[in-house]
Scaffold this motif. Structure first.
Motif, PDB file in Angstrom:
ATOM      1  N   ALA A   2       0.828  -1.209   0.000  1.00  0.00           N
ATOM      2  CA  ALA A   2       0.000   0.000   0.000  1.00  0.00           C
ATOM      3  C   ALA A   2       0.862   1.259   0.000  1.00  0.00           C
ATOM      4  N   PHE A   3       1.962   1.254   0.728  1.00  0.00           N
ATOM      5  CA  PHE A   3       2.845   2.426   0.761  1.00  0.00           C
ATOM      6  C   PHE A   3       3.540   2.616  -0.582  1.00  0.00           C
ATOM      7  N   VAL A   4       3.970   1.530  -1.201  1.00  0.00           N
ATOM      8  CA  VAL A   4       4.596   1.611  -2.530  1.00  0.00           C
ATOM      9  C   VAL A   4       3.595   2.198  -3.517  1.00  0.00           C
ATOM     10  N   ASP A   5       2.361   1.713  -3.480  1.00  0.00           N
ATOM     11  CA  ASP A   5       1.323   2.229  -4.383  1.00  0.00           C
ATOM     12  C   ASP A   5       1.050   3.703  -4.121  1.00  0.00           C
ATOM     13  N   LEU A  13       6.762   7.738  -8.208  1.00  0.00           N
ATOM     14  CA  LEU A  13       7.956   7.030  -7.752  1.00  0.00           C
ATOM     15  C   LEU A  13       7.708   5.527  -7.775  1.00  0.00           C
ATOM     16  N   ALA A  14       8.432   4.840  -8.625  1.00  0.00           N
ATOM     17  CA  ALA A  14       8.298   3.384  -8.718  1.00  0.00           C
ATOM     18  C   ALA A  14       9.342   2.744  -7.821  1.00  0.00           C
ATOM     19  N   LEU A  15       8.887   2.174  -6.724  1.00  0.00           N
ATOM     20  CA  LEU A  15       9.788   1.519  -5.777  1.00  0.00           C
ATOM     21  C   LEU A  15       9.506   0.032  -5.743  1.00  0.00           C
ATOM     22  N   ASP A  16      10.553  -0.732  -5.562  1.00  0.00           N
ATOM     23  CA  ASP A  16      10.393  -2.147  -5.281  1.00  0.00           C
ATOM     24  C   ASP A  16       9.997  -2.257  -3.810  1.00  0.00           C
TER      25      ASP A  16
END
Length: 189
Positions: A2-5, A13-16
């Motif tokens: 949820a935090f990545v989204d 920001l696209a994070l793994d």
């Protein structure tokens, strides 16, 4: 996830997911960062005014929070961010702590301020600790980018988020940290 989204939706920001760690509040995140990065005698430049507990977190590791009058001076004629930071960097400096939007001034760093911080951090191989507690509390319509999105900070920013302010749930102690995958492995360890 949820935090990545959330970061992708808000800032592109696209994070793994491996670059993100859920923590019991941003305070815990800053404390873990200090445990990893601050040795006794090390210094963290703290751009003032600032969240008071950051001083104690650094001191708990035997480090020194070097307070730099900063946010109240941004509009002063002739105030040079890079020169001011350089005056305080020593061989023991390991990080710069920055909070923008700033508590308590509400000041937000302009792109040229962030560029100056990034240059100093790169020149001296410093971490930049980005306190994003107030990232969603912007009411003037300005579209400023978060400090950690500066390209020079991609490999040297540790970013601390909390839901305390944005969701009004301070007592729940929910936060998350993101940064370069290599340090996040240590962060989780």
């Amino acid at each position: 996830r949820a935090f990545v989204d959330r970061l992708e939706k808000r800032h592109g920001l696209a994070l793994d997911a491996d670059a993100v760690q859920v923590v019991p509040g941003a305070t815990a995140g800053v404390s873990i960062a200090a445990q990893i990065l601050v040795d006794p005698g090390d210094e963290v430049l703290v751009l003032a005014p600032f969240w008071p507990l950051s001083r104690g977190v650094v001191a708990a590791r035997g480090g020194k929070a070097v307070e730099i009058p900063f946010f109240t001076r941004l509009d002063e004629p002739g105030f040079d961010v890079e020169r001011e930071l350089e005056r305080h960097v020593t061989e023991r400096t390991v990080a710069i702590y920055v909070n923008s939007p700033n508590n308590p001034t509400g000041a937000m760093l302009a792109d040229d301020h962030v560029e100056a911080i990034a240059r100093v951090a790169a020149k001296h191989d410093l971490w930049v600790w980005v306190d994003e507690a107030y990232d969603e509390l912007r009411y003037d319509g300005r579209d400023t980018k978060p400090v950690y999105l500066h390209p020079r900070l991609h490999d040297r920013a540790l970013v601390f988020h909390t839901l305390s302010k944005s969701h009004g749930i301070a007592g729940s102690r929910i936060g998350f940290v993101h940064g370069p995958e290599a340090i996040m492995e240590t962060f989780r360890g």
